[in-house]
Motif scaffolding. Structure first.
Motif, PDB file in Angstrom:
ATOM      1  N   GLY A 396       3.403 -46.843  47.667  1.00 37.43           N
ATOM      2  CA  GLY A 396       3.955 -45.593  47.059  1.00 37.43           C
ATOM      3  C   GLY A 396       3.920 -44.417  48.141  1.00 37.43           C
ATOM      4  N   GLY A 397       4.590 -43.344  48.101  1.00 39.04           N
ATOM      5  CA  GLY A 397       4.450 -42.133  48.696  1.00 39.04           C
ATOM      6  C   GLY A 397       5.183 -41.172  48.227  1.00 39.04           C
ATOM      7  N   ARG A 398       5.179 -39.914  48.941  1.00 36.21           N
ATOM      8  CA  ARG A 398       5.774 -38.769  48.593  1.00 36.21           C
ATOM      9  C   ARG A 398       7.275 -38.780  48.860  1.00 36.21           C
ATOM     10  NH1 ARG A 398       2.583 -34.223  47.023  1.00 36.21           N
ATOM     11  NH2 ARG A 398       0.320 -35.037  47.049  1.00 36.21           N
ATOM     12  N   ARG A 399       8.295 -39.161  48.159  1.00 40.71           N
ATOM     13  CA  ARG A 399       9.679 -39.222  48.490  1.00 40.71           C
ATOM     14  C   ARG A 399      10.568 -38.280  47.524  1.00 40.71           C
ATOM     15  NH1 ARG A 399      11.113 -43.434  52.348  1.00 40.71           N
ATOM     16  NH2 ARG A 399      12.953 -42.423  52.206  1.00 40.71           N
ATOM     17  N   PRO A 400      10.860 -37.181  47.945  1.00 36.88           N
ATOM     18  CA  PRO A 400      11.545 -36.111  47.135  1.00 36.88           C
ATOM     19  C   PRO A 400      12.837 -36.781  46.570  1.00 36.88           C
ATOM     20  CG  PRO A 400      11.233 -35.272  49.276  1.00 36.88           C
ATOM     21  CD  PRO A 400      10.321 -36.546  49.349  1.00 36.88           C
ATOM     22  N   SER A 401      13.391 -37.446  47.347  1.00 33.93           N
ATOM     23  CA  SER A 401      14.717 -38.041  46.745  1.00 33.93           C
ATOM     24  C   SER A 401      14.778 -39.609  47.376  1.00 33.93           C
ATOM     25  CB  SER A 401      15.705 -37.392  47.918  1.00 33.93           C
ATOM     26  OG  SER A 401      15.795 -37.769  49.128  1.00 33.93           O
ATOM     27  N   LEU A 402      15.952 -40.036  46.735  1.00 30.02           N
ATOM     28  CA  LEU A 402      16.228 -41.731  47.171  1.00 30.02           C
ATOM     29  C   LEU A 402      15.456 -42.523  46.172  1.00 30.02           C
ATOM     30  CD1 LEU A 402      18.463 -43.520  48.642  1.00 30.02           C
ATOM     31  CD2 LEU A 402      16.570 -43.710  50.277  1.00 30.02           C
ATOM     32  N   VAL A 403      14.058 -42.615  46.653  1.00 32.93           N
ATOM     33  CA  VAL A 403      13.466 -43.714  45.971  1.00 32.93           C
ATOM     34  C   VAL A 403      13.063 -43.792  44.594  1.00 32.93           C
ATOM     35  CG1 VAL A 403      11.097 -44.951  46.574  1.00 32.93           C
ATOM     36  CG2 VAL A 403      12.203 -43.856  48.399  1.00 32.93           C
ATOM     37  N   PRO A 404      13.533 -44.871  43.776  1.00 30.27           N
ATOM     38  CA  PRO A 404      13.440 -44.764  42.340  1.00 30.27           C
ATOM     39  C   PRO A 404      11.566 -44.566  41.849  1.00 30.27           C
ATOM     40  CG  PRO A 404      13.918 -46.933  42.957  1.00 30.27           C
ATOM     41  CD  PRO A 404      13.979 -45.900  44.117  1.00 30.27           C
ATOM     42  N   LEU A 405      11.399 -44.252  40.644  1.00 36.69           N
ATOM     43  CA  LEU A 405      10.263 -44.129  40.000  1.00 36.69           C
ATOM     44  C   LEU A 405       9.323 -45.404  40.376  1.00 36.69           C
ATOM     45  CD1 LEU A 405       8.161 -42.451  38.222  1.00 36.69           C
ATOM     46  CD2 LEU A 405       9.289 -43.601  36.090  1.00 36.69           C
ATOM     47  N   VAL A 406       9.931 -46.630  40.136  1.00 37.08           N
ATOM     48  CA  VAL A 406       9.297 -47.689  40.335  1.00 37.08           C
ATOM     49  C   VAL A 406      10.363 -48.921  40.576  1.00 37.08           C
ATOM     50  CG1 VAL A 406       9.206 -48.212  37.774  1.00 37.08           C
ATOM     51  CG2 VAL A 406       7.660 -49.558  39.335  1.00 37.08           C
ATOM     52  N   PHE A 407       9.989 -49.958  41.652  1.00 45.96           N
ATOM     53  CA  PHE A 407      10.735 -51.047  41.585  1.00 45.96           C
ATOM     54  C   PHE A 407       9.910 -52.354  41.986  1.00 45.96           C
ATOM     55  CE2 PHE A 407      11.122 -51.462  46.239  1.00 45.96           C
ATOM     56  CZ  PHE A 407      10.986 -50.142  46.759  1.00 45.96           C
ATOM     57  N   GLU A 408      10.376 -53.367  41.916  1.00 44.43           N
ATOM     58  CA  GLU A 408       9.322 -54.803  42.122  1.00 44.43           C
ATOM     59  C   GLU A 408       9.966 -55.246  43.142  1.00 44.43           C
ATOM     60  OE1 GLU A 408       9.250 -57.333  38.568  1.00 44.43           O
ATOM     61  OE2 GLU A 408       8.643 -58.957  39.965  1.00 44.43           O
ATOM     62  N   ALA A 409       9.242 -56.079  44.170  1.00 45.78           N
ATOM     63  CA  ALA A 409       9.824 -56.847  45.117  1.00 45.78           C
ATOM     64  C   ALA A 409      10.185 -58.132  44.685  1.00 45.78           C
ATOM     65  CB  ALA A 409       8.656 -56.830  46.383  1.00 45.78           C
ATOM     66  N   ARG A 410      11.050 -58.928  45.163  1.00 45.06           N
ATOM     67  CA  ARG A 410      11.530 -60.128  44.880  1.00 45.06           C
ATOM     68  C   ARG A 410      10.255 -61.121  45.128  1.00 45.06           C
ATOM     69  NH1 ARG A 410      17.141 -61.129  45.472  1.00 45.06           N
ATOM     70  NH2 ARG A 410      16.463 -63.445  45.976  1.00 45.06           N
ATOM     71  N   ASP A 411       9.616 -61.113  46.109  1.00 43.24           N
ATOM     72  CA  ASP A 411       8.423 -62.138  46.485  1.00 43.24           C
ATOM     73  C   ASP A 411       7.848 -61.526  47.385  1.00 43.24           C
ATOM     74  OD1 ASP A 411       9.971 -62.094  48.820  1.00 43.24           O
ATOM     75  OD2 ASP A 411      11.293 -64.065  48.345  1.00 43.24           O
ATOM     76  N   TRP A 412       6.753 -62.178  47.943  1.00 40.13           N
ATOM     77  CA  TRP A 412       5.573 -61.551  48.747  1.00 40.13           C
ATOM     78  C   TRP A 412       6.039 -61.284  50.083  1.00 40.13           C
ATOM     79  CZ3 TRP A 412       0.726 -60.395  47.869  1.00 40.13           C
ATOM     80  CH2 TRP A 412      -0.047 -60.070  49.143  1.00 40.13           C
ATOM     81  N   ALA A 413       7.166 -62.030  50.682  1.00 40.31           N
ATOM     82  CA  ALA A 413       7.662 -61.385  51.932  1.00 40.31           C
ATOM     83  C   ALA A 413       8.407 -60.067  51.713  1.00 40.31           C
ATOM     84  CB  ALA A 413       8.601 -62.435  52.608  1.00 40.31           C
ATOM     85  N   HIS A 414       9.246 -60.062  50.776  1.00 40.81           N
ATOM     86  CA  HIS A 414       9.806 -58.731  50.452  1.00 40.81           C
ATOM     87  C   HIS A 414       8.873 -57.676  50.203  1.00 40.81           C
ATOM     88  CE1 HIS A 414      12.731 -56.122  47.618  1.00 40.81           C
ATOM     89  NE2 HIS A 414      12.683 -55.687  48.654  1.00 40.81           N
ATOM     90  N   GLY A 415       7.928 -57.847  49.578  1.00 39.41           N
ATOM     91  CA  GLY A 415       6.886 -57.084  49.115  1.00 39.41           C
ATOM     92  C   GLY A 415       6.137 -56.520  50.664  1.00 39.41           C
ATOM     93  N   VAL A 416       5.913 -57.380  51.589  1.00 35.54           N
ATOM     94  CA  VAL A 416       5.308 -56.870  52.641  1.00 35.54           C
ATOM     95  C   VAL A 416       6.369 -55.808  53.320  1.00 35.54           C
ATOM     96  CG1 VAL A 416       4.381 -57.878  54.862  1.00 35.54           C
ATOM     97  CG2 VAL A 416       3.891 -59.057  52.982  1.00 35.54           C
ATOM     98  N   LEU A 417       7.520 -56.137  53.341  1.00 36.49           N
ATOM     99  CA  LEU A 417       8.611 -55.428  53.787  1.00 36.49           C
ATOM    100  C   LEU A 417       8.594 -53.857  53.309  1.00 36.49           C
ATOM    101  CD1 LEU A 417      10.838 -54.891  56.097  1.00 36.49           C
ATOM    102  CD2 LEU A 417      12.528 -55.211  53.887  1.00 36.49           C
ATOM    103  N   VAL A 418       8.329 -54.066  51.887  1.00 30.84           N
ATOM    104  CA  VAL A 418       8.572 -52.696  51.048  1.00 30.84           C
ATOM    105  C   VAL A 418       7.243 -52.171  51.522  1.00 30.84           C
ATOM    106  CG1 VAL A 418       8.007 -51.822  48.786  1.00 30.84           C
ATOM    107  CG2 VAL A 418       9.603 -53.729  49.115  1.00 30.84           C
ATOM    108  N   GLY A 419       5.961 -52.511  51.793  1.00 34.21           N
ATOM    109  CA  GLY A 419       4.823 -51.883  52.485  1.00 34.21           C
ATOM    110  C   GLY A 419       5.090 -51.470  53.577  1.00 34.21           C
ATOM    111  N   ALA A 420       5.553 -52.086  54.515  1.00 36.49           N
ATOM    112  CA  ALA A 420       5.849 -51.790  55.888  1.00 36.49           C
ATOM    113  C   ALA A 420       6.752 -50.724  56.184  1.00 36.49           C
ATOM    114  CB  ALA A 420       6.502 -53.200  56.961  1.00 36.49           C
ATOM    115  N   ALA A 421       7.709 -50.593  55.271  1.00 43.50           N
ATOM    116  CA  ALA A 421       8.890 -49.671  55.163  1.00 43.50           C
ATOM    117  C   ALA A 421       8.463 -48.417  54.573  1.00 43.50           C
ATOM    118  CB  ALA A 421      10.061 -50.263  54.572  1.00 43.50           C
ATOM    119  N   MET A 422       7.347 -48.426  53.908  1.00 47.84           N
ATOM    120  CA  MET A 422       6.872 -47.032  53.164  1.00 47.84           C
ATOM    121  C   MET A 422       7.130 -45.960  54.157  1.00 47.84           C
ATOM    122  SD  MET A 422       3.324 -47.827  51.396  1.00 47.84           S
ATOM    123  CE  MET A 422       2.727 -46.106  51.563  1.00 47.84           C
TER     124      MET A 422
END
Ligand code: GTP
Ligand code: SPV
Ligand code: MN
Length: 594
Positions: A396-422
């Protein structure tokens, strides 16, 4: 084989010769030792006493006004091969770095006492723990290390038994920002830091060892060293599940780690257990789950914003036996900071009569140092040698716009992308501009001791047969409305989001599938009793396809900036999502629970 003790003794002698320290003090960590040190610091002004009635055992340290935060531009990873440090780090050739720093250390401790501080990161008997020794000429650093680590005789005897330990050399030097460097030599398991007495620059067990050197060791030994809190959530059935969460500096780890649920949740039987607030070391166990320890023994937390209403556990915890750094004080000598609803500042963090024209009374990165066990929600599992099993990882991070309150990654590789793209807005925890949006992969931009491309690859490598990996989520407490105010109440109410997250892990909570990931529908989140309007709710949980297309393009560019080392798996993942966003929106799909 030369024992660790011989190597330690030789190093201590070499450093004493180089720095010309007038005295050598081996710290044993006893209460008598720290009492004496405190008396000395109170006598020489390094520490100031606070109101003994309201804050027994508490002291205040005022750092040099130009030494108040981490200095990312002066922090280097010194590997033989530049590409091993990666574009995410400043790099210097190790020989050049040693020469530069040794010149600064020469004579630096003349007339000073050199403290030898053996410490253990993690429970003293845990196989996940790692030891180090910090040599420092700052008594304030020793006092902080005694709270933040298992410091002294027990650590020294573990070091004697083990083959290696991390060597950290620190001097406050002249506190001159032009002669300040924080250098890491991961191939040598060593650190040299000079010119700062502040937090992450000087308490070498923390960011320097537990993250920068630790992440390097973790890669070669098959574990993860992360900038994450660890919290246990006990549900009304009495089951406790553990969550690890990575938010960048000053983005809410301490607060989430010790949150107090709203009354309705407490009455229903929810309870929160604090394991760690900043750093998490985790390793796959024989059962395939990730088992985590908090390598620290204390909290070095952000003071501003800590209040009865936001974080009552923290406020209680820092009422006694706490070192405050760069806070303001009231007329009756109590510590004070912006966001504290009681009291008025009369003296600012620099010791001047408080004048709002000079800026905030407490430095925005003012901190408290306190033993973990003082936290009312401290979990005895924080001492468990095997650690705790992690059910969910949150980015998670400080995102004043765009990024929703919460979402779940589909699987581990997607989750790693979500972390990498923070991405997150910068804060006062590091020097430089505040509020600038930047990529901060896994909240590790300032802390990963090697090339991010290799680090993402290491993360991906945990997905193998037999692994029972946690689900990965992304949260954003910091979404703002058109009026510039936060849309989400945050703090204790964040348990509502954790409830959904644990419901997803258990297969009991619903969600809607979007290209970005699984997002709760309004009916999937418990918003009872909250003043969140329907419009704010739509903003908080909605996916703006066009906005996300721009975001995915930026993420693609970011991944490409690491060149050929970037794992193809992550690039494929980015392309999959970008393509899904560009295709005709399907009707909302209700995901199967779990
Ligand atoms: P480091 O110690 O620097 O790694 O920071 P941290 O991640 O532990 O951050 P911390 O919990 O200390 O919070 C930093 C600031 O964010 C404080 O001023 C908090 O009051 C504020 N904050 C924390 N959680 C929330 C939240 O849920 N909502 C809002 N609006 N602010 C929050
Ligand atoms: C951070 O900046 O993430 C901190 C404080 O936790 S420091 O110890 O200075 O790194
Ligand atoms: Mn931190």
């Amino acid at each position: 084989m030369a024992s660790s003790l011989e190597s330690l003794n030789r190093w201590v002698e070499d450093v004493a010769r180089l720095t010309e320290a007038s005295e050598i003090h081996w710290c044993n960590g006893s209460s008598g030792e720290i009492r004496l040190l405190n008396e000395q610091m109170l006598a020489n002004g390094e520490l100031l006493a606070l109101n003994e009635q309201t804050h027994p055992g508490c002291t205040l340290h005022r750092s040099s006004p130009t030494d108040v935060a981490r200095v990312e531009h002066l922090t280097f990873i010194c590997t033989r091969n530049r590409d091993d440090a990666g574009p995410n780090n400043h790099w210097m050739d190790p020989a050049e770095a040693h020469a530069k720093l040794d010149a600064l250390f020469a004579g630096a401790m003349r007339g000073r006492t050199m403290y030898v501080v053996p410490y253990c990161m993690g429970p003293i008997d845990s196989p996940l723990s790692r030891c180090g020794v910090e040599i420092t000429d700052s008594a304030y650093v020793v006092a902080n290390m005694r709270i933040m680590t298992r410091m002294g005789a027990a650590a020294l005897s573990r070091i004697e038994r083990e083959e290696s330990f991390v060597k950290g050399l620190h001097s406050t030097g002249e506190l001159d920002p032009d002669k300040r460097f924080i250098m890491h030599f991961p191939e040598e398991l060593s650190i040299k830091s000079i010119g700062s007495g502040y937090g992450g620059n000087a308490l070498l067990g923390k960011k320097c060892h537990a993250l920068r050197i630790g992440s390097w060791q973790a890669r070669s030994e098959g574990w993860l060293a992360e900038h994450m809190l660890i919290v246990g959530i006990q549900n009304p059935q009495g089951e406790t599940r553990y969550i690890a969460a990575a938010f960048p500096s000053a983005c809410g780890k301490t607060n989430l780690a010790m949150l107090i649920p709203p009354e309705s949740y407490r009455e229903a039987g929810w309870k929160v257990w604090t394991i760690g607030d900043d750093i998490c070391w985790m390793k796959p166990g024989e059962d395939g789950q990730l088992w985590a320890i908090n390598p620290e023994a204390g909290y070095f937390g952000v003071a501003p914003g800590t209040d009865r209403k936001t974080n009552p556990n923290a406020l209680k915890m820092i009422q006694h036996d706490t070192i405050y750094t760069n806070v303001a004080v009231t007329a009756d000598n109590q510590p004070w900071w912006e966001g504290l609803s009681e009291g008025q500042p009369v003296t600012d963090w620099q010791g001047r009569t408080y004048n709002p024209a000079n800026g905030p009374a407490a430095h925005p990165n003012s901190r408290f140092t306190v033993a973990a066990q003082q936290c009312p929600s401290w979990s005895p599992q924080a001492e468990a040698a095997q650690g705790v099993p992690i059910s969910a990882i949150i980015f998670g991070g400080r995102r004043p716009s765009l990024v929703p309150l919460v979402f779940e990654a589909r699987d581990w590789a997607h989750g790693v992308l979500v972390g990498a793209a923070m991405g997150s807005e910068t804060t006062a925890a590091a020097t430089g501009a505040v509020g600038v949006l930047r990529r901060d992969s896994m909240a590790m931009k300032p802390f990963c001791g090697y090339n991010f491309a290799d680090y993402f690859n290491h993360w991906l490598s945990f997905d193998k047969p037999g692994a029972k990996l946690p689900k990965i989520f992304h949260v954003n407490w910091f979404r703002k409305g058109a009026d510039g105010k936060f849309l989400w109440p945050g703090f204790g109410d964040n348990i509502r989001v954790l409830e959904w997250i644990l419901g997803r892990c258990a297969g009991t909570a619903g969600a809607e599938e979007t290209p970005v990931g699984f997002v709760p529908g309004a009916e999937d989140l418990n918003l009872k009793g909250l003043a969140v309007t329907a419009a704010a709710g739509r903003d908080l949980l909605g996916i703006d396809r066009q906005g996300w297309q721009v975001e995915l393009a930026a993420i693609g560019e970011y991944l490409d900036s690491f060149g050929a080392r970037m794992p193809q798996r992550l690039k494929d993942e980015q392309r999959r999502i970008a393509e899904a966003l560009a295709s005709v929106p399907a009707k909302t799909v209700r995901a199967a629970n779990g």
